[in-house]
Scaffold this motif. Structure first.
Motif, PDB file in Angstrom:
ATOM      1  N   MET A   1     -17.761   0.291  -9.247  1.00 22.87           N
ATOM      2  CA  MET A   1     -16.567  -0.532  -9.000  1.00 22.87           C
ATOM      3  C   MET A   1     -16.263  -0.563  -7.503  1.00 22.87           C
ATOM      4  N   SER A   2     -15.904  -1.733  -7.020  1.00 20.46           N
ATOM      5  CA  SER A   2     -15.554  -1.885  -5.613  1.00 20.46           C
ATOM      6  C   SER A   2     -14.291  -1.108  -5.292  1.00 20.46           C
ATOM      7  N   LYS A   3     -14.293  -0.468  -4.124  1.00 20.54           N
ATOM      8  CA  LYS A   3     -13.146   0.314  -3.708  1.00 20.54           C
ATOM      9  C   LYS A   3     -12.471  -0.352  -2.510  1.00 20.54           C
ATOM     10  N   ILE A   4     -11.155  -0.472  -2.600  1.00 21.13           N
ATOM     11  CA  ILE A   4     -10.348  -1.059  -1.527  1.00 21.13           C
ATOM     12  C   ILE A   4      -9.354  -0.008  -1.048  1.00 21.13           C
ATOM     13  N   LYS A   5      -9.289   0.184   0.268  1.00 17.08           N
ATOM     14  CA  LYS A   5      -8.340   1.128   0.847  1.00 17.08           C
ATOM     15  C   LYS A   5      -7.197   0.352   1.496  1.00 17.08           C
ATOM     16  N   ILE A   6      -5.983   0.822   1.298  1.00 15.20           N
ATOM     17  CA  ILE A   6      -4.800   0.192   1.877  1.00 15.20           C
ATOM     18  C   ILE A   6      -4.506   0.820   3.229  1.00 15.20           C
ATOM     19  N   GLU A   7      -4.252  -0.038   4.221  1.00 13.09           N
ATOM     20  CA  GLU A   7      -3.932   0.470   5.557  1.00 13.09           C
ATOM     21  C   GLU A   7      -2.751  -0.314   6.127  1.00 13.09           C
ATOM     22  N   TYR A   8      -1.732   0.402   6.582  1.00 12.12           N
ATOM     23  CA  TYR A   8      -0.588  -0.243   7.217  1.00 12.12           C
ATOM     24  C   TYR A   8      -0.917  -0.567   8.673  1.00 12.12           C
ATOM     25  N   THR A   9      -0.205  -1.509   9.242  1.00 10.69           N
ATOM     26  CA  THR A   9      -0.408  -1.897  10.636  1.00 10.69           C
ATOM     27  C   THR A   9       0.880  -1.662  11.411  1.00 10.69           C
ATOM     28  N   SER A  10       0.815  -1.871  12.731  1.00 13.43           N
ATOM     29  CA  SER A  10       2.011  -1.707  13.564  1.00 13.43           C
ATOM     30  C   SER A  10       3.060  -2.762  13.268  1.00 13.43           C
ATOM     31  N   ASN A  11       2.643  -3.861  12.639  1.00 15.17           N
ATOM     32  CA  ASN A  11       3.575  -4.904  12.205  1.00 15.17           C
ATOM     33  C   ASN A  11       3.927  -4.660  10.740  1.00 15.17           C
ATOM     34  N   PRO A  12       5.176  -4.342  10.403  1.00 24.17           N
ATOM     35  CA  PRO A  12       5.531  -4.021   9.014  1.00 24.17           C
ATOM     36  C   PRO A  12       5.343  -5.189   8.052  1.00 24.17           C
ATOM     37  N   GLY A  13       5.198  -6.390   8.590  1.00 22.87           N
ATOM     38  CA  GLY A  13       4.987  -7.556   7.728  1.00 22.87           C
ATOM     39  C   GLY A  13       3.542  -7.788   7.364  1.00 22.87           C
ATOM     40  N   ILE A  14       2.622  -7.004   7.951  1.00 21.21           N
ATOM     41  CA  ILE A  14       1.189  -7.209   7.731  1.00 21.21           C
ATOM     42  C   ILE A  14       0.559  -5.939   7.170  1.00 21.21           C
ATOM     43  N   ILE A  15      -0.258  -6.117   6.161  1.00 22.55           N
ATOM     44  CA  ILE A  15      -0.977  -4.999   5.549  1.00 22.55           C
ATOM     45  C   ILE A  15      -2.456  -5.362   5.461  1.00 22.55           C
ATOM     46  N   LYS A  16      -3.325  -4.329   5.561  1.00 23.20           N
ATOM     47  CA  LYS A  16      -4.768  -4.549   5.499  1.00 23.20           C
ATOM     48  C   LYS A  16      -5.347  -3.901   4.248  1.00 23.20           C
ATOM     49  N   PHE A  17      -6.280  -4.609   3.609  1.00 28.14           N
ATOM     50  CA  PHE A  17      -7.024  -4.078   2.474  1.00 28.14           C
ATOM     51  C   PHE A  17      -8.482  -3.982   2.912  1.00 28.14           C
ATOM     52  N   ILE A  18      -8.963  -2.750   3.074  1.00 27.96           N
ATOM     53  CA  ILE A  18     -10.269  -2.515   3.670  1.00 27.96           C
ATOM     54  C   ILE A  18     -11.299  -2.219   2.581  1.00 27.96           C
ATOM     55  N   SER A  19     -12.392  -2.982   2.609  1.00 24.21           N
ATOM     56  CA  SER A  19     -13.453  -2.833   1.617  1.00 24.21           C
ATOM     57  C   SER A  19     -14.513  -1.863   2.116  1.00 24.21           C
ATOM     58  N   GLU A  20     -15.205  -1.234   1.187  1.00 22.09           N
ATOM     59  CA  GLU A  20     -16.294  -0.329   1.551  1.00 22.09           C
ATOM     60  C   GLU A  20     -17.560  -1.097   1.911  1.00 22.09           C
ATOM     61  N   ILE A  81      -6.208  -6.453  -7.826  1.00 17.48           N
ATOM     62  CA  ILE A  81      -6.688  -7.841  -7.853  1.00 17.48           C
ATOM     63  C   ILE A  81      -7.943  -7.984  -6.985  1.00 17.48           C
ATOM     64  N   LEU A  82      -7.893  -7.412  -5.791  1.00 17.71           N
ATOM     65  CA  LEU A  82      -9.021  -7.533  -4.866  1.00 17.71           C
ATOM     66  C   LEU A  82     -10.242  -6.774  -5.373  1.00 17.71           C
ATOM     67  N   GLU A  83     -10.040  -5.579  -5.901  1.00 17.26           N
ATOM     68  CA  GLU A  83     -11.163  -4.801  -6.431  1.00 17.26           C
ATOM     69  C   GLU A  83     -11.819  -5.522  -7.603  1.00 17.26           C
ATOM     70  N   MET A  84     -11.003  -6.096  -8.485  1.00 17.76           N
ATOM     71  CA  MET A  84     -11.537  -6.813  -9.634  1.00 17.76           C
ATOM     72  C   MET A  84     -12.322  -8.051  -9.191  1.00 17.76           C
ATOM     73  N   TYR A  85     -11.781  -8.776  -8.197  1.00 16.57           N
ATOM     74  CA  TYR A  85     -12.447  -9.994  -7.724  1.00 16.57           C
ATOM     75  C   TYR A  85     -13.798  -9.644  -7.107  1.00 16.57           C
ATOM     76  N   LEU A  86     -13.848  -8.592  -6.293  1.00  8.91           N
ATOM     77  CA  LEU A  86     -15.100  -8.212  -5.655  1.00  8.91           C
ATOM     78  C   LEU A  86     -16.130  -7.711  -6.663  1.00  8.91           C
TER      79      LEU A  86
END
Length: 294
Positions: A1-20, A81-86
């Motif tokens: 199964m694809s793994k996605i890691k959540i990462e916050y950014t310096s902008n509280p309105g933006i979030i990153k979902f990082i794939s392996e 959602i992202l893990e399932m799609y990948l």
């Protein structure tokens, strides 16, 4: 199964979902569902009422939200959602790669010697400022722009290029040539920035006094204010502001002005009446003065 890691950014309105795994070798920025014809996933994301923008590059997907909820309320569902799609799809993008027509238009800036050329294609998610052809070997787009004899400096960020010209001609004499060059260059899909390139931060000095970078709590508050309130306005004028340091003893803030802001006749007014005033208002008692170390 694809793994996605959540990462916050310096902008509280933006979030990153990082794939392996690598998602794309290009960069894509979507501002609406109409932009997302090449990706069913991005279309699906825009059906969520809080999604404002989607940015995909390398191995991550970044989302910007409208200010109607907090990321903690939805991040886990988005991750699933992202893990399932990948897991179910080999690619984020459709096979039908209809060539996107590149548009380029010119905007004036407060600096009379700098013109901003905006395109509908993401150029770089870095802030790249170059003052000579010798510095531009790893930035092919800038390298070719320096081939124009009147080009003095080049600043590339997001979806625009700010170009500083020499003072011996007017913009109306060269605007069409620059716009045509940029359209042709971007339409040909040539590389804009060399893979792995990182802009060098010039050692900013004022009166020969070197700054020392800081990472304390007040510095982080200053960065947050700059990201949310100052940078969007500065980018609209074809420039960028970069936090350098905070001096607790004097409460001075040192910043670097780039692009159209660097050398602009009105930059002092912007610095004092705009940036300094905003920081003092939002961080009362913590700000003394703001200095531009260019």
């Amino acid at each position: 199964m694809s793994k996605i890691k959540i990462e916050y950014t310096s902008n509280p309105g933006i979030i990153k979902f990082i794939s392996e795994k690598m998602l794309t070798e290009s960069s894509y920025e979507y501002n609406s569902i109409d932009d997302a014809k090449n990706s069913a996933l991005v279309q699906q994301l825009f059906h969520l009422p809080f999604v404002k923008k989607v940015f995909i590059t390398a191995n991550f997907i970044a989302l910007e939200k409208f200010d109607i909820l907090e990321w903690k309320e939805v991040e886990k569902e988005l991750q699933e959602i992202l893990e399932m799609y990948l897991d179910q799809n080999d690619s984020l993008f459709s096979e039908d790669k209809t060539e996107q027509l590149v548009e380029v238009y010119a905007e004036s800036t407060p600096n009379p010697n700098v013109q901003k050329f905006v395109t509908n294609k993401l150029l770089s998610n870095q802030h790249i400022e170059l003052s000579s052809i010798e510095d531009a070997h790893e930035v092919p787009l800038a390298y070719e722009l320096f081939g124009f004899p009147f080009v003095k400096e080049v600043f590339i960020s997001d979806n625009y290029v700010s170009i500083q010209k020499t003072t011996d001609l007017d913009w109306f004499e060269v605007n069409n040539s620059l716009r045509d060059f940029l359209k042709e260059y971007l339409q040909s899909d040539r590389r804009i920035v060399a893979e792995g390139y990182k802009p060098s931060v010039k050692e900013a000095q004022q009166n020969n006094v070197k700054f020392t970078a800081t990472d304390d709590d007040i510095s982080k508050e200053i960065i947050a204010v700059l990201e949310e309130y100052i940078k969007p306005a500065v980018a609209g004028d074809g420039g960028n502001i970069q936090f350098l340091s905070y001096v607790p003893d004097t409460k001075e803030v040192n910043v670097l002005l780039q692009g159209a802001c660097n050398g602009c006749p009105s930059s002092t007014i912007t610095l004092k009446n705009g940036i300094e005033a905003t920081l003092k208002q939002l961080l009362p008692g913590k700000i003394g003065a703001v200095n531009a170390l260019n």
